[in-house]
Enzyme design. Structure first.
Site, PDB file in Angstrom:
ATOM      1  N   LYS A 132       9.204  -3.336  15.632  1.00  0.00           N
ATOM      2  CA  LYS A 132       9.486  -2.015  15.049  1.00  0.00           C
ATOM      3  C   LYS A 132      10.507  -1.267  15.905  1.00  0.00           C
ATOM      4  CE  LYS A 132       7.193  -1.985  11.288  1.00  0.00           C
ATOM      5  NZ  LYS A 132       7.857  -1.793   9.995  1.00  0.00           N
ATOM      6  N   ASN A 153      -1.179   5.309  11.775  1.00  0.00           N
ATOM      7  CA  ASN A 153      -2.411   4.867  11.095  1.00  0.00           C
ATOM      8  C   ASN A 153      -2.631   5.507   9.726  1.00  0.00           C
ATOM      9  OD1 ASN A 153      -2.825   4.277  14.104  1.00  0.00           O
ATOM     10  ND2 ASN A 153      -4.388   3.061  13.064  1.00  0.00           N
ATOM     11  N   TYR A 189       4.566  -7.019  17.180  1.00  0.00           N
ATOM     12  CA  TYR A 189       4.772  -6.087  16.054  1.00  0.00           C
ATOM     13  C   TYR A 189       5.449  -4.803  16.538  1.00  0.00           C
ATOM     14  CZ  TYR A 189       3.590  -2.495  12.599  1.00  0.00           C
ATOM     15  OH  TYR A 189       3.644  -1.436  11.722  1.00  0.00           O
ATOM     16  N   PHE A 218       0.828  -1.213   0.000  1.00  0.00           N
ATOM     17  CA  PHE A 218       0.000   0.000   0.000  1.00  0.00           C
ATOM     18  C   PHE A 218       0.868   1.271   0.000  1.00  0.00           C
ATOM     19  CE2 PHE A 218      -1.885   2.754   3.525  1.00  0.00           C
ATOM     20  CZ  PHE A 218      -2.439   3.664   2.652  1.00  0.00           C
ATOM     21  N   ASP A 220      12.539 -12.460  -0.665  1.00  0.00           N
ATOM     22  CA  ASP A 220      12.347 -12.319   0.782  1.00  0.00           C
ATOM     23  C   ASP A 220      13.612 -11.684   1.376  1.00  0.00           C
ATOM     24  OD1 ASP A 220      12.165 -12.627   3.502  1.00  0.00           O
ATOM     25  OD2 ASP A 220      11.969 -14.816   3.465  1.00  0.00           O
ATOM     26  N   SER A 226       6.725   2.766  13.610  1.00  0.00           N
ATOM     27  CA  SER A 226       5.296   2.837  13.883  1.00  0.00           C
ATOM     28  C   SER A 226       5.010   3.515  15.216  1.00  0.00           C
ATOM     29  CB  SER A 226       4.757   1.396  13.919  1.00  0.00           C
ATOM     30  OG  SER A 226       3.546   1.342  14.616  1.00  0.00           O
ATOM     31  N   SER A 227       3.871   4.202  15.250  1.00  0.00           N
ATOM     32  CA  SER A 227       3.388   4.798  16.498  1.00  0.00           C
ATOM     33  C   SER A 227       3.140   3.737  17.566  1.00  0.00           C
ATOM     34  CB  SER A 227       2.079   5.528  16.231  1.00  0.00           C
ATOM     35  OG  SER A 227       1.121   4.609  15.761  1.00  0.00           O
ATOM     36  N   ARG A 231      -9.812  -5.684  21.097  1.00  0.00           N
ATOM     37  CA  ARG A 231      -8.737  -6.480  20.520  1.00  0.00           C
ATOM     38  C   ARG A 231      -7.540  -6.527  21.476  1.00  0.00           C
ATOM     39  NH1 ARG A 231      -7.068  -4.638  14.583  1.00  0.00           N
ATOM     40  NH2 ARG A 231      -5.415  -3.615  15.745  1.00  0.00           N
TER      41      ARG A 231
HETATM   42  P1  NAD Z   1       1.654  -3.557   3.160  1.00  0.00           P
HETATM   43  O1  NAD Z   1       1.407  -4.903   3.757  1.00  0.00           O
HETATM   44  O2  NAD Z   1       0.737  -3.073   2.116  1.00  0.00           O
HETATM   45  O3  NAD Z   1       3.152  -3.443   2.626  1.00  0.00           O
HETATM   46  C1  NAD Z   1       4.208  -4.219   3.128  1.00  0.00           C
HETATM   47  C2  NAD Z   1       4.939  -4.834   1.932  1.00  0.00           C
HETATM   48  O4  NAD Z   1       6.079  -5.574   2.397  1.00  0.00           O
HETATM   49  C3  NAD Z   1       4.069  -5.821   1.148  1.00  0.00           C
HETATM   50  O5  NAD Z   1       4.119  -5.493  -0.226  1.00  0.00           O
HETATM   51  C4  NAD Z   1       4.701  -7.184   1.438  1.00  0.00           C
HETATM   52  O6  NAD Z   1       4.513  -8.106   0.379  1.00  0.00           O
HETATM   53  C5  NAD Z   1       6.153  -6.802   1.661  1.00  0.00           C
HETATM   54  N1  NAD Z   1       6.910  -7.748   2.491  1.00  0.00           N
HETATM   55  C6  NAD Z   1       6.551  -8.297   3.687  1.00  0.00           C
HETATM   56  N2  NAD Z   1       7.522  -9.115   4.129  1.00  0.00           N
HETATM   57  C7  NAD Z   1       8.539  -9.084   3.208  1.00  0.00           C
HETATM   58  C8  NAD Z   1       9.804  -9.716   3.105  1.00  0.00           C
HETATM   59  N3  NAD Z   1      10.243 -10.555   4.058  1.00  0.00           N
HETATM   60  N4  NAD Z   1      10.557  -9.471   2.016  1.00  0.00           N
HETATM   61  C9  NAD Z   1      10.128  -8.622   1.045  1.00  0.00           C
HETATM   62  N5  NAD Z   1       8.934  -8.001   1.082  1.00  0.00           N
HETATM   63  C10 NAD Z   1       8.150  -8.226   2.153  1.00  0.00           C
HETATM   64  O7  NAD Z   1       1.677  -2.541   4.405  1.00  0.00           O
HETATM   65  P2  NAD Z   1       1.754  -0.959   4.460  1.00  0.00           P
HETATM   66  O8  NAD Z   1       0.600  -0.513   5.246  1.00  0.00           O
HETATM   67  O9  NAD Z   1       2.016  -0.414   3.117  1.00  0.00           O
HETATM   68  O10 NAD Z   1       3.045  -0.774   5.394  1.00  0.00           O
HETATM   69  C11 NAD Z   1       4.307  -0.390   4.875  1.00  0.00           C
HETATM   70  C12 NAD Z   1       5.252  -0.189   6.056  1.00  0.00           C
HETATM   71  O11 NAD Z   1       4.779   0.873   6.906  1.00  0.00           O
HETATM   72  C13 NAD Z   1       5.395  -1.413   6.955  1.00  0.00           C
HETATM   73  O12 NAD Z   1       6.730  -1.467   7.405  1.00  0.00           O
HETATM   74  C14 NAD Z   1       4.479  -1.103   8.122  1.00  0.00           C
HETATM   75  O13 NAD Z   1       4.861  -1.779   9.295  1.00  0.00           O
HETATM   76  C15 NAD Z   1       4.691   0.397   8.247  1.00  0.00           C
HETATM   77  N6  NAD Z   1       3.598   1.098   8.899  1.00  0.00           N
HETATM   78  C16 NAD Z   1       2.352   1.081   8.345  1.00  0.00           C
HETATM   79  C17 NAD Z   1       1.332   1.790   8.978  1.00  0.00           C
HETATM   80  C18 NAD Z   1      -0.060   1.806   8.420  1.00  0.00           C
HETATM   81  O14 NAD Z   1      -0.931   2.391   9.074  1.00  0.00           O
HETATM   82  N7  NAD Z   1      -0.339   1.216   7.264  1.00  0.00           N
HETATM   83  C19 NAD Z   1       1.595   2.506  10.138  1.00  0.00           C
HETATM   84  C20 NAD Z   1       2.860   2.451  10.703  1.00  0.00           C
HETATM   85  C21 NAD Z   1       3.874   1.769  10.054  1.00  0.00           C
HETATM   86  C1  UD1 Z   2      -2.027   0.277  12.392  1.00  0.00           C
HETATM   87  C2  UD1 Z   2      -1.202  -0.440  11.320  1.00  0.00           C
HETATM   88  C3  UD1 Z   2       0.164  -0.764  11.883  1.00  0.00           C
HETATM   89  C4  UD1 Z   2       0.754   0.530  12.376  1.00  0.00           C
HETATM   90  C5  UD1 Z   2      -0.143   1.162  13.434  1.00  0.00           C
HETATM   91  C6  UD1 Z   2       0.388   2.473  13.971  1.00  0.00           C
HETATM   92  C7  UD1 Z   2      -2.385  -1.799   9.675  1.00  0.00           C
HETATM   93  C8  UD1 Z   2      -2.967  -3.124   9.365  1.00  0.00           C
HETATM   94  N1  UD1 Z   2      -1.859  -1.683  10.913  1.00  0.00           N
HETATM   95  O1  UD1 Z   2      -2.255  -0.567  13.535  1.00  0.00           O
HETATM   96  O2  UD1 Z   2       0.980  -1.315  10.872  1.00  0.00           O
HETATM   97  O3  UD1 Z   2       2.040   0.327  12.862  1.00  0.00           O
HETATM   98  O4  UD1 Z   2      -1.403   1.435  12.824  1.00  0.00           O
HETATM   99  O5  UD1 Z   2       0.215   3.515  13.105  1.00  0.00           O
HETATM  100  O6  UD1 Z   2      -2.370  -0.893   8.864  1.00  0.00           O
HETATM  101  N2  UD1 Z   2     -10.632  -1.958  14.469  1.00  0.00           N
HETATM  102  C9  UD1 Z   2     -11.999  -2.131  14.535  1.00  0.00           C
HETATM  103  N3  UD1 Z   2     -12.594  -2.873  13.552  1.00  0.00           N
HETATM  104  C10 UD1 Z   2     -11.887  -3.463  12.541  1.00  0.00           C
HETATM  105  C11 UD1 Z   2     -10.487  -3.279  12.492  1.00  0.00           C
HETATM  106  C12 UD1 Z   2      -9.886  -2.509  13.486  1.00  0.00           C
HETATM  107  O7  UD1 Z   2     -12.657  -1.637  15.448  1.00  0.00           O
HETATM  108  O8  UD1 Z   2     -12.497  -4.122  11.681  1.00  0.00           O
HETATM  109  C13 UD1 Z   2      -9.971  -1.121  15.497  1.00  0.00           C
HETATM  110  C14 UD1 Z   2      -8.792  -1.770  16.187  1.00  0.00           C
HETATM  111  O9  UD1 Z   2      -9.191  -2.555  17.272  1.00  0.00           O
HETATM  112  C15 UD1 Z   2      -7.999  -0.517  16.601  1.00  0.00           C
HETATM  113  C16 UD1 Z   2      -8.291   0.492  15.481  1.00  0.00           C
HETATM  114  O10 UD1 Z   2      -9.469   0.048  14.843  1.00  0.00           O
HETATM  115  O11 UD1 Z   2      -8.474  -0.015  17.824  1.00  0.00           O
HETATM  116  C17 UD1 Z   2      -7.186   0.583  14.450  1.00  0.00           C
HETATM  117  O12 UD1 Z   2      -6.868  -0.753  14.035  1.00  0.00           O
HETATM  118  P1  UD1 Z   2      -5.948  -1.036  12.758  1.00  0.00           P
HETATM  119  O13 UD1 Z   2      -6.443  -0.287  11.593  1.00  0.00           O
HETATM  120  O14 UD1 Z   2      -5.784  -2.510  12.651  1.00  0.00           O
HETATM  121  O15 UD1 Z   2      -4.608  -0.298  13.155  1.00  0.00           O
HETATM  122  P2  UD1 Z   2      -3.603  -0.426  14.377  1.00  0.00           P
HETATM  123  O16 UD1 Z   2      -3.729  -1.674  15.144  1.00  0.00           O
HETATM  124  O17 UD1 Z   2      -3.714   0.880  15.090  1.00  0.00           O
END
Ligand code: NAD
Ligand code: UD1
Length: 311
Positions: free
Chosen positions: A146, A171, A142, A12, A54, A118-119, A269
């Site tokens: 981080k 988030n 997780y 993403f 990987d 991550s936060s 959760r």
């Molecule tokens: P995502 O799952 O869409 O992207 C992660 C990507 O890493 C995927 O394309 C996956 O295939 C790849 N990947 C996983 N393991 C791997 C490995 N061993 N080797 C090579 N590729 C691998 O998730 P995202 O939401 O785009 O998150 C991107 C980064 O940001 C992650 O490090 C995540 O922890 C961090 N992050 C995300 C959020 C959020 O809210 N989405 C918040 C805080 C931190």
């Molecule tokens: C997310 C990210 C994580 C990142 C973190 C801090 C994803 C999958 N996870 O975690 O990588 O490090 O933010 O920024 O992007 N919830 C519901 N209903 C649902 C799903 C979730 O109520 O169907 C609630 C959860 O219990 C939580 C909140 O929504 O309280 C956010 O959950 P989620 O989107 O999974 O994010 P985080 O756990 O905060």
């Protein structure tokens, strides 16, 4: 023109980072094992060197970094509940993967290594908004993974002079956050349910809060972290700096979709943080970062994307 490695570039956030780099005329290599990412996230972007692999395998990490100026390390398994169910698999992706890449980055003397942290590392902080100088207290594998990644970056900076920056995302949401997995981010899950007129789940009482951040802001913060002179060796929050409860989020999205569904309230959760909100002063000072897209605009764009995708 500089060369960038974007690990997890088929995911993403990664696909948005790649899009911005290519639009800016940079050379981009993506390494991704497609565990949660998808090739089609990059299909609309030409000229990307795409490698499936990987990163926990040192040979893959080595080949990934060869010839690269800047590493943007996003590859990880992002789900908090997933890490509680299967901490070993999550540890391999999130800790071993980061360490292999750091070893390779040191060997090839890259200009800078930026890591998506991550936060979640803060846990349930005593006061809000959270600042980078507060003591972290991870509540899930997780979050601990981080924090471990951040500490490895600091060590490589101090021991080997490798320039590193950890950006703590809060988030993140936006188009291409895949709602197909139950582990996906809550906004993508709510959006899909609402456009299909199904009831989403809210875990707990829905009064937990998050600093939801539209993806364009974190792309900007991440690219600034690659080149800002004073950022080496630092950790920086990157978010919008606000917070909203899940109940308010749900009501806002329901109004935007003109749906009438009611959410299903389920058990809280395990490992969930209660409240999250960033102080972004350091990112403003060190990176010149300012969020430009706020919650409502980001939600409108995300819902519009979700409607097209589910058609
Ligand atoms: P995502 O799952 O869409 O992207 C992660 C990507 O890493 C995927 O394309 C996956 O295939 C790849 N990947 C996983 N393991 C791997 C490995 N061993 N080797 C090579 N590729 C691998 O998730 P995202 O939401 O785009 O998150 C991107 C980064 O940001 C992650 O490090 C995540 O922890 C961090 N992050 C995300 C959020 C959020 O809210 N989405 C918040 C805080 C931190
Ligand atoms: C997310 C990210 C994580 C990142 C973190 C801090 C994803 C999958 N996870 O975690 O990588 O490090 O933010 O920024 O992007 N919830 C519901 N209903 C649902 C799903 C979730 O109520 O169907 C609630 C959860 O219990 C939580 C909140 O929504 O309280 C956010 O959950 P989620 O989107 O999974 O994010 P985080 O756990 O905060």
């Amino acid at each position: 023109m500089a060369s960038y490695l974007v690990t997890g570039g088929a995911g993403f956030i990664g696909s948005h980072v790649v899009e911005a780099l290519v639009a800016g005329g940079e050379r981009v290599r993506v390494v991704d094992d497609l565990s949660t990412g998808r090739r089609e996230n990059l299909r609309h972007i030409d000229g990307v060197d795409f490698v499936v692999g990987d990163l926990a395998d040192p040979a893959v990490a080595d080949g990934a970094v060869d010839g690269i100026d800047y590493v943007i390390h996003l590859a990880a398994l992002p789900s908090v509940p997933g890490s509680i169910k299967d901490p070993l698999t999550w540890n391999r992706a999130n800790v071993t993967g980061t360490l292999s890449l750091l070893v390779a980055a040191q060997r090839y003397a890259v200009k800078r290594f930026v890591f998506a942290s991550s936060s979640s590392v803060y846990g349930n902080a005593a006061t809000l908004p959270v600042r980078e100088d507060m003591l972290p207290k991870p509540l899930s594998p997780y979050a601990l993974q981080k924090l471990t990644g951040e500490q490895y970056l600091r060590l490589f900076y101090e021991l080997h002079g490798l320039e590193t920056v950890s950006v703590r995302y809060f988030n993140v949401f936006g188009p291409r956050q895949d709602p197909a997995s139950p582990y996906s981010g809550v906004i993508s899950l709510f959006a899909r349910c609402l456009v299909e007129d199904r009831a989403p789940n809210i875990h707990g009482d829905g009064e937990q809060t998050r600093d939801f951040t539209y993806v364009r802001n974190v792309v900007d913060g991440t690219l600034r972290a690659c080149v800002s002179p004073g950022a080496a060796g630092q950790v920086c929050n990157v978010s919008c700096g606000g917070r909203v409860s899940l109940n308010t989020l749900f009501r806002t999205m329901r109004a935007m979709t003109e749906s009438r569904v009611e959410p299903k309230y389920t058990e809280p959760r395990v490992g969930d943080v209660r409240d999250s909100q960033a102080d972004i002063t350091r990112a403003k000072e060190l990176l010149g970062y300012e969020p430009t897209v706020f919650l409502e605009e980001g939600l409108e764009t995300t819902i519009a994307w979700c409607r097209v995708r589910t058609r």
